[in-house]
Enzyme design. Structure first.
Site, short mmCIF file in Angstrom:
data_model
loop_
_atom_site.label_atom_id
_atom_site.label_comp_id
_atom_site.label_asym_id
_atom_site.label_seq_id
_atom_site.Cartn_x
_atom_site.Cartn_y
_atom_site.Cartn_z
N HIS A 193 0.79 -1.24 0.00
CA HIS A 193 0.00 0.00 0.00
C HIS A 193 0.81 1.27 0.00
O HIS A 193 0.24 2.35 0.00
CB HIS A 193 -0.94 0.03 1.20
CG HIS A 193 -2.13 -0.85 1.05
ND1 HIS A 193 -3.29 -0.43 0.47
CD2 HIS A 193 -2.31 -2.15 1.37
CE1 HIS A 193 -4.17 -1.42 0.46
NE2 HIS A 193 -3.59 -2.48 1.00
N LYS B 258 -8.64 14.21 3.96
CA LYS B 258 -7.80 13.02 3.98
C LYS B 258 -6.90 13.14 5.20
O LYS B 258 -6.87 14.20 5.83
CB LYS B 258 -6.96 12.90 2.70
CG LYS B 258 -6.24 14.22 2.32
CD LYS B 258 -5.46 14.11 1.02
CE LYS B 258 -6.32 14.13 -0.21
NZ LYS B 258 -6.22 12.91 -1.00
N ARG B 259 -6.17 12.06 5.55
CA ARG B 259 -5.23 12.19 6.65
C ARG B 259 -4.28 13.36 6.39
O ARG B 259 -3.92 13.64 5.24
CB ARG B 259 -4.44 10.89 6.83
CG ARG B 259 -5.27 9.76 7.40
CD ARG B 259 -5.86 10.11 8.76
NE ARG B 259 -4.82 10.21 9.76
CZ ARG B 259 -4.58 9.28 10.68
NH1 ARG B 259 -5.31 8.19 10.75
NH2 ARG B 259 -3.60 9.46 11.55
N LYS C 204 0.85 14.49 1.30
CA LYS C 204 -0.44 14.85 0.70
C LYS C 204 -0.54 16.36 0.44
O LYS C 204 -1.43 16.83 -0.24
CB LYS C 204 -1.59 14.37 1.59
CG LYS C 204 -1.73 12.84 1.64
CD LYS C 204 -2.82 12.42 2.61
CE LYS C 204 -2.95 10.91 2.76
NZ LYS C 204 -3.75 10.29 1.67
N THR D 62 -8.24 6.94 -2.67
CA THR D 62 -9.62 6.49 -2.97
C THR D 62 -10.59 7.64 -2.76
O THR D 62 -11.68 7.63 -3.33
CB THR D 62 -10.03 5.30 -2.07
OG1 THR D 62 -9.75 5.64 -0.71
CG2 THR D 62 -9.27 4.05 -2.46
N LYS E 278 -14.21 8.78 -4.83
CA LYS E 278 -15.51 9.16 -4.26
C LYS E 278 -15.96 10.51 -4.82
O LYS E 278 -17.13 10.69 -5.18
CB LYS E 278 -15.44 9.24 -2.73
CG LYS E 278 -15.11 7.93 -2.04
CD LYS E 278 -14.73 8.18 -0.58
CE LYS E 278 -13.92 7.03 -0.03
NZ LYS E 278 -13.21 7.38 1.23
C1 LIG Z 1 -11.92 7.57 1.50
C2 LIG Z 1 -11.47 7.92 2.85
C3 LIG Z 1 -10.10 8.09 3.10
C4 LIG Z 1 -9.03 7.99 2.02
O1 LIG Z 1 -8.86 9.25 1.43
P1 LIG Z 1 -7.59 9.59 0.52
O2 LIG Z 1 -7.93 10.94 -0.05
O3 LIG Z 1 -7.54 8.54 -0.54
O4 LIG Z 1 -6.41 9.62 1.38
C5 LIG Z 1 -9.71 8.42 4.38
N1 LIG Z 1 -10.60 8.56 5.38
C6 LIG Z 1 -11.93 8.43 5.16
C7 LIG Z 1 -12.88 8.63 6.29
C8 LIG Z 1 -12.40 8.09 3.90
O5 LIG Z 1 -13.72 7.93 3.71
#
Ligand SMILES: *Cc1c(COP(=O)(O)O)cnc(C)c1O
Length: 835
Positions: A376, A567-568, A573, A675, A679
């Protein structure tokens, strides 16, 4: 006293069979009333919405459990091959909406509640998120098992039932505060405890060569401190297909003997303390995303998951096949979600050899043809290594087996590359040095028949970089499986307004076949359809604006562009790059340069690992910039900025339907897939992003006209290292210079001098690994183009439609089909209509 879970002598063969539960409004109403009035003992004086939620959840849960049992029986009778998804994290979020959707009873449920004077949406808010994960990796596991159930693949998830999930984030004076997430406090109606399937997991002790009862010498792992693993099953429903798969989560419990010894010795308090130590194993999720934990308790957690799960699966095998393991590899496959459960490679060897008397070669054949590993991340700080001495103290027998696996592996390497000592050292599972380390990724690759990355670029970089030696030895093991998200949760459930429009336009097949959304593409330029699309997005923006008002006290104008990065919080990032753009916009507004600017609402959200100081300072910076901007009357019309607290799955369900612009701005080569990007795309947001992770594939699907690309490529980033000179870039860019001067002058921290010095130092350093300054100009230019596009409402809406229409590839239904065809090779199997 009779043990609780032994069979009684009277056979009761029909007892488990009941008539099927009704799925109509009347049946749901009756069950709801019974749960509320009798099971929960409530009456008209009930003031707590929690009980109303609980009655609703129990009503749904019964209907899931009857299908879960039915599905299990179908798998057992068919003797089909099964896959097991081993993951330290499952970021499930809430279950209610998904259960109602997948059972196909949203309408009757809502009606039943209305008849009782209740509102579904209000009750659903009482559910606590199941936050058993950090971010993308844990949410991926949740989307995977959702898709497997919808595809009717016999897949079981195995994880840990953490008492405390991901911490709750509060913001105080702009800083992150962590609060414990005691998500089980009010009970969890979605789980079923199965104490009869409890397993025993060994820790500590030592190994001895002993003669067994049949006179043979064998290795025994003795004098161990055992911990019990008690399983809890969560139902994972497929979409309206009768299948309900299972997520089995382990809770740690003290053994009885453990306690007895101390109790008998009169040491009551010591006995309770020992019990605590055992139960600590499943107490808390480690809140580090994409960085190593390195703590003994974490290794305990990993072994606890691997051992309990494999014993469970082997028990099932022996119950159905006896001690004959000839066909085991034809019927079982294990997918390792990152290296976290990789100790399973050695544990399966141990169980097959020590507990089931197989020889090394047979055990290895089985292990190395049933394990598959998903990588990952390329970040070196995330690669798991354990000091060999810690490993040996905690898991002596497992370390012996790892040494033996390594010895045999190194012989193979030496045969392949005679005399290449350096390569041996590079590839060894054991890293030599001041103290030996066990390299978990190497163990995973050696022990698996499949190694995959999670997006095309990521899988290529694994072969060229991190795992190059292994790729040369075993090219056939390496493959790519681009991530996805489930459209049931991330569209059908979380975006009812747009879902309704889509279904009215092209039918509802997209819910199980996302590529159907392509049928929307011809309508991208249709005026009437654009109008409806825009209205749906506007509804969703109003919904988010109301939440922002409530939780942040900031007013978002739904006419403005919603520019979102959730995101985190991590340097790679580059939330920092986004903040620099916000400061640039503020600077432009203050200077009166507002022509050609759209109104913008910028939303940030995400948690920082509690020990990650730079990430925490970035949160503070975002909040301070927001404070200045939001309180400046000059900026008011143009720009709003919030840091939305406690980003989690249920928050993303409101955010992603409302996004116009999706920020996916990591340094190229650092984000394995992402991911969140998927979304947003699915819900009609347009991406501003680098050539990183799955962004590349998103851009391929939508075309360059429907994506705002900027920044250095992965190769250009690599090339620039060594000659990177951010100071020179700043001096040569008047806009960037003013942004940096505002920061350096303390404009956003007038009462906290120096509090951003660290950040300023980091991004202006020639050693900045994230090269934020290098991408500033091209980011600002791309943002400018995005702003112009937004002002052209028709153009923007057509781009939005095309993004959603082209998101078909990014369904986990596609991802799971690929895992199945290339790795698992399972047959799809539908449960019996009646059993
Ligand atoms: C989808 C999702 C992530 C992943 O987000 P990235 O932008 O791909 O890092 C992290 N936390 C939550 C709550 C999510 O729904």
């Amino acid at each position: 006293m009779t043990p609780r879970y032994t069979a009684i002598t009277t056979p009761l063969p029909e007892l488990y069979q009941t008539s099927k539960l009704g799925m109509n409004t009347l049946a749901l109403t009756e069950d709801f009333k019974r749960y509320f009035g009798i099971y929960l003992g409530q009456d008209k004086g009930c003031a707590s919405g929690h009980y109303l939620y609980s009655a609703m959840a129990h009503t749904l849960r019964d209907r899931l459990f009857e299908r879960m049992k039915n599905t299990k029986h179908t798998y057992a009778e068919s003797k089909c091959k099964q896959a097991y998804y081993l993951s330290m994290e499952f970021l499930m979020g809430r279950a209610t909406g998904n259960a109602a959707l997948n059972l196909g009873i949203e309408e009757p449920l809502k009606k039943a509640l209305v008849n009782l004077g209740l509102e579904y949406e209000e009750l659903a808010e009482f559910e606590h998120d199941a936050g058993l994960g950090n971010g993308g990796l844990g949410r991926l596991a949740a989307c995977f098992i959702d898709s497997c159930a919808t595809l009717q693949l016999p897949v079981t998830g195995y994880g840990l039932r953490y008492e405390y999930g991901m911490f709750q984030q509060k913001i105080e004076n702009g800083r992150q505060q962590e609060m414990p997430d005691h998500w089980l406090r009010d009970g969890n109606p979605w789980e079923l405890e199965r104490p009869e399937f409890t397993q025993r997991v060994k820790f500590g002790g030592h190994t001895e060569l002993r003669r067994n009862t049949s006179g043979q010498m064998e290795i025994q792992w003795v004098d161990t401190n055992d911990v019990l693993a008690v399983p809890y099953d969560l139902p994972i429903p497929g979409y309206q297909n009768g299948t309900v798969n299972r997520l089995r989560l382990w809770k740690a419990a003290a053994t009885d003997e453990f306690n007895l010894e101390d109790f008998n010795a009169g040491s009551y308090t010591e006995a309770v303390a020992a019990k605590n130590e055992a139960e600590n194993i499943s107490m808390v999720l480690y809140p580090n995303d994409a960085s190593e934990n390195g703590k003994e308790l974490r290794l305990r957690q990993q072994y606890f998951l691997a051992s309990a799960s494999l014993q469970d699966i082997l028990d099932y095998w022996v119950n159905t096949h006896g001690e004959d393991f000839e066909n085991f590899a034809d019927k079982n496959v294990f997918q390792l979600n990152d290296t976290h459960p990789t100790v399973a490679v050695a544990e399966l060897m141990r169980l097959l050899m020590d507990e089931h008397q197989l020889g090394w070669d047979k055990a290895w054949k089985i292990t190395s043809t049933t394990m598959a590993y998903t990588n990952h991340t390329l970040l070196p700080e995330a690669l798991e290594r354990w000091p060999a001495n810690l490993f040996g103290r905690l898991l002596p027998r497992i370390l012996e087996i790892i040494y033996e696996i390594n010895a045999r592996f190194l012989r193979e390497v030496a045969n392949h590359w005679p005399g290449d000592k350096e390569r041996l050292a590079r590839m060894s599972i054991i890293e030599e040095g001041a103290q030996q380390q066990v390299r978990m990724a190497h163990l995973a690759i050696v022990g698996s028949f499949s190694v995959n990355g999670v997006a095309a670029l990521h899988s290529e970089l694994l072969k060229k970089g991190l795992f190059e030696d292994f790729y040369q030895l075993w090219p056939e093991k390496f493959n790519n499986k681009t991530n996805g998200v489930t459209q049931r949760r991330w569209m059908a459930w979380c975006n009812p307004v747009l879902s309704k429009l889509i279904t009215e336009t092209i039918g509802d097949k997209w819910i199980t076949r996302l590529s159907e959304l392509q049928n929307l593409a011809p309508l991208a330029h249709d005026k009437d359809f654009q109008k409806s699309w825009h209205e749906a997005k506007f509804e969703n923006k109003k919904r988010l604006a109301a939440l922002v008002e409530k939780d942040c006290g900031v007013t978002f104008n739904p006419e403005a562009m919603f520019d979102i990065q959730v995101k985190r919080i991590h340097e790679y990032k580059r939330q920092l790059l986004n903040v620099l753009h916000v400061i640039h916009l503020y600077d432009q507004i203050k200077r009166g340069h507002t022509e050609g600017l759209p109104k913008r609402c910028v939303l940030f959200g995400g948690k920082a690992a509690p020990g990650y100081l730079m990430a925490k300072q970035i949160i503070k910076l975002i909040n301070n910039v927001a404070e200045v901007v939001n309180n400046d009357p000059d900026a008011n019309d143009w720009l709003k900025v919030v840091f939305f607290p406690n980003y989690q799955v249920s928050v993303m369900e409101v955010i992603c339907p409302a996004a116009d612009l999706s920020e996916q701005i990591s340094t190229a080569g650092k984000e394995a897939s992402g991911t969140g990007n998927m979304k947003f795309m699915m819900n009609g947001a347009i991406t501003i992003g680098t050539l990183d992770g799955a962004n590349i594939e998103i851009r391929e699907e939508v075309g360059d006209d429907n994506f705002f690309l900027f920044g250095l490529s992965e190769e250009e980033v690599a090339e620039k290292r060594g000659s990177y000179n951010p100071q020179a870039i700043i001096e040569n860019d008047a806009d960037l210079k003013r942004v940096v001067d505002l920061l350096k002058g303390g404009h956003f921290n007038q009462f906290e001098p120096g509090c951003f010095d660290n950040i300023i130092h980091a991004f202006t350093s020639p050693h900045d690994p994230w090269m934020t300054v290098a991408d500033f100009r091209s980011y600002i230019d791309a943002q400018h183009l995005a702003g112009q596009a937004y002002l052209d409402k028709e153009r923007w809406t057509s781009m939005s439609i095309i993004n959603a229409a082209q998101s078909g590839k990014f369904s986990t239904d596609r991802t799971m089909d690929e895992y199945n065809q290339d790795i698992w090779k399972l047959e799809k199997i539908a449960p019996h209509p009646d059993s």
